[in-house]
Design an enzyme around this catalytic site. Sequence first.
Site, short mmCIF file in Angstrom:
data_model
loop_
_atom_site.label_atom_id
_atom_site.label_comp_id
_atom_site.label_asym_id
_atom_site.label_seq_id
_atom_site.Cartn_x
_atom_site.Cartn_y
_atom_site.Cartn_z
CB THR A 177 -0.84 -0.02 1.29
OG1 THR A 177 -1.62 -1.22 1.29
CG2 THR A 177 -1.75 1.17 1.40
NE ARG A 205 -8.29 -8.15 1.61
CZ ARG A 205 -7.31 -7.29 1.79
NH1 ARG A 205 -6.95 -6.48 0.80
NH2 ARG A 205 -6.67 -7.21 2.94
CB VAL A 206 -13.16 -4.36 0.31
CG1 VAL A 206 -12.80 -2.94 0.69
CG2 VAL A 206 -13.90 -4.39 -1.03
N GLY A 207 -10.01 -4.53 1.57
CA GLY A 207 -9.21 -4.44 2.78
C GLY A 207 -9.43 -3.14 3.51
CG ASP A 208 -6.06 -1.29 5.45
OD1 ASP A 208 -5.44 -0.23 5.64
OD2 ASP A 208 -5.62 -2.21 4.72
CB THR A 228 1.24 0.43 4.71
OG1 THR A 228 1.64 -0.71 3.94
CG2 THR A 228 2.43 0.87 5.56
N GLY A 229 0.04 -2.35 5.72
CA GLY A 229 0.26 -3.62 6.40
C GLY A 229 -0.84 -4.60 6.05
CG HIS A 230 -2.89 -8.86 7.42
ND1 HIS A 230 -3.26 -9.72 8.43
CD2 HIS A 230 -3.60 -9.23 6.33
CE1 HIS A 230 -4.18 -10.56 7.96
NE2 HIS A 230 -4.39 -10.29 6.69
N GLY A 231 -4.28 -5.79 5.89
CA GLY A 231 -5.54 -5.05 5.96
C GLY A 231 -6.53 -5.56 6.98
#
EC number: 3.4.19.5
Length: 320
Positions: A177, A205-208, A228-231
Amino acid sequence: MAHGRSNGSDMLPVLVVHGGAGHVPEEYQQSVLAGVRAAVREGYAILQGQGSAMDAVVAAVTLLENNPSFNAGLGSVLNAKGDVEMDAIVMDGRDLTSGAVSAVKRLANPVQLARLVMDKTIHLCLTGEGANQFAREMGVPEVPEESLITDYSRMRWKKNLAPDANLVESLMGKMGTVGAVAVDAMGNIACATSTGGLPNKMEGRVGDTACIGCGGYADNKVGAASPTGHGEAIMKVVLARLILFHMEQGCSTEVAADKALAYMKERVGGVGGVVVVDPQGGWSARFSSRQMVWAAGQQNTLHFGLHAGEHFTQSTDDPN
């Protein structure tokens, strides 16, 4: 990991960007560092010309979307089907207006469409085909799917099809990200974040990133954050808003970021990073992952780094 101390309006304007948290293979390190420095120079020049924080963060993120070294726009990771689906958000700290898009396809610069959602609709987020339809109505050109896919993304997609592949670990194998936060000369605050998401994610899929308070938050009264990182981990703790909550309690940008990242790691086992600004021009780039590529512009100085404890500086006029 870096931070800037604030002591009044002489610290404004300021812009901080990140190019994702995780681990960058050595052969890519110079290109990602060059990418975030170029993004800061682009956005900071707008701020120096009395441009708005919103214009600056969108310009910086657009440049990162156009850079194949990052997981946003060109260079986005592929979903399980081998397609590109992207998310982006912008937020204006003046009145808490925001715009986001999720699972959009065939667009070079999702962050610009997120801005149009904010400026031209009554909504905060448009998704999938509806977002693409809105893009067409706004005259935003579609690009061929293949034009967004790099050989590196295709190679990683194939590798991740293996039954024993760990998608979260795979995310940490490439800078992810991209995002930016800024305070302009008028004291207005904005953030922007854009991503191709999790490698080999399920379709849809939708992340953060597209979720307000998770993938970004900006409030003139408190500050702004772009994580940023694992959503999925970021969403569980509403990371961007959590950082601003700590700032409301009196924490500096640095302490607020560290507290929120530590909570995310302890509570849900998630690692990541964030760039943060406050209304006085204080800023931080903090991360719990192995690395996070970041850069900042303030007082004609460009700050940047990648590894923990790293903090280099050069003049913002230096073209390299």
